[in-house]
Design an enzyme around this catalytic site. Structure first.
Site, PDB file in Angstrom:
ATOM      1  CE1 TYR A  16      34.513  39.200  41.744  1.00 22.38           C
ATOM      2  CE2 TYR A  16      33.381  38.963  43.842  1.00 22.38           C
ATOM      3  CZ  TYR A  16      33.434  38.749  42.483  1.00 22.38           C
ATOM      4  OH  TYR A  16      32.412  38.090  41.847  1.00 22.38           O
ATOM      5  CG  HIS A  21      36.194  45.762  38.424  1.00 20.85           C
ATOM      6  ND1 HIS A  21      36.299  46.915  37.671  1.00 20.85           N
ATOM      7  CD2 HIS A  21      34.899  45.365  38.285  1.00 20.85           C
ATOM      8  CE1 HIS A  21      35.137  47.189  37.110  1.00 20.85           C
ATOM      9  NE2 HIS A  21      34.273  46.270  37.469  1.00 20.85           N
ATOM     10  CE1 TYR A  66      30.006  40.720  43.994  1.00 21.75           C
ATOM     11  CE2 TYR A  66      27.732  40.647  44.758  1.00 21.75           C
ATOM     12  CZ  TYR A  66      28.993  40.082  44.676  1.00 21.75           C
ATOM     13  OH  TYR A  66      29.244  38.893  45.299  1.00 21.75           O
ATOM     14  CG  ASN A  68      26.290  46.098  38.735  1.00 21.44           C
ATOM     15  OD1 ASN A  68      26.465  45.751  39.895  1.00 21.44           O
ATOM     16  ND2 ASN A  68      25.567  45.389  37.894  1.00 21.44           N
ATOM     17  CG  ASN A 114      29.178  48.548  34.155  1.00 20.91           C
ATOM     18  OD1 ASN A 114      28.731  49.295  33.288  1.00 20.91           O
ATOM     19  ND2 ASN A 114      29.470  47.280  33.918  1.00 20.91           N
TER      20      ASN A 114
END
EC number: 3.1.1.29
Length: 186
Positions: A16, A21, A66, A68, A114
């Site tokens: 990631y 993000h 993560y 959220n 989120n």
């Protein structure tokens, strides 16, 4: 000495690391590079560097949950280190802001992001200072696929100055009037 919690949002793991993000993580990495700091402290499912900056104790952080679930880390850090919410600054990606633009806000809704949504819910307030890093959006892609995709090579030229500007804004906000910093960087 006043204490600050500066949190960049993203998802953990090398797969990631270069995704849209993870713009918040990228800003924290930029700050750490600039100040020669290392995210080598671990607590509450997060990594952080602690330093003195502008006569304040500052924690630069990346949750290792993560996106959220970012609020769990943030709420525990605030409580454990007795940091007031007014000294929390959250840095994250924003699809509703043009690629390469940063926007500072003192409060507001999550805008559907989120990570900040979870932080707002757990802290029970929308009065959270934030730096939003514009990643733009692709009208032809699903939102979740878009935010989890890597920046294209031609986009890196646009996003890198925004990452640097976001880092400078975060540093300038430490121990300073946030309205003044917003006026300068917005």
């Amino acid at each position: 000495m006043e204490k600050y919690l500066i949190v960049g949002l993203g998802n953990p793991g090398s797969n990631y690391a270069k995704t849209r993000h993870n713009a918040g993580f990228m800003v924290i990495n930029e700050i750490c590079n600039k100040l020669n700091l290392f995210l080598d402290n671990s607590k509450f499912n997060g990594m952080f560097a602690k330093t003195i900056y502008n006569n304040c104790v500052v924690f630069f952080c990346q949750p290792t949950t993560y996106m959220n679930l970012s609020g769990e880390f943030v709420s525990k850090m605030l409580k454990f280190y007795d940091i007031p919410i007014k000294n929390l600054i959250v840095i994250y990606d924003d699809v509703d802001t043009k690629l390469g633009v940063i926007k500072l806000r003192k409060k507001g809704s999550s805008g559907g992001q989120n990570g900040i949504k979870n932080i707002i819910n757990l802290l029970k307030t929308e009065e959270i200072k934030r730096i939003r890093v514009g990643i733009g959006k692709d009208p032809h892609a699903k939102l979740d696929q878009y935010v989890l995709s890597n920046f294209k090579i031609d986009e890196l030229v646009i996003i890198k100055p925004a990452i640097i500007k976001g880092a400078l804004a975060a540093l300038e906000a430490i121990g300073e009037d946030f309205d003044k910093v917003m006026n300068k960087f917005n």
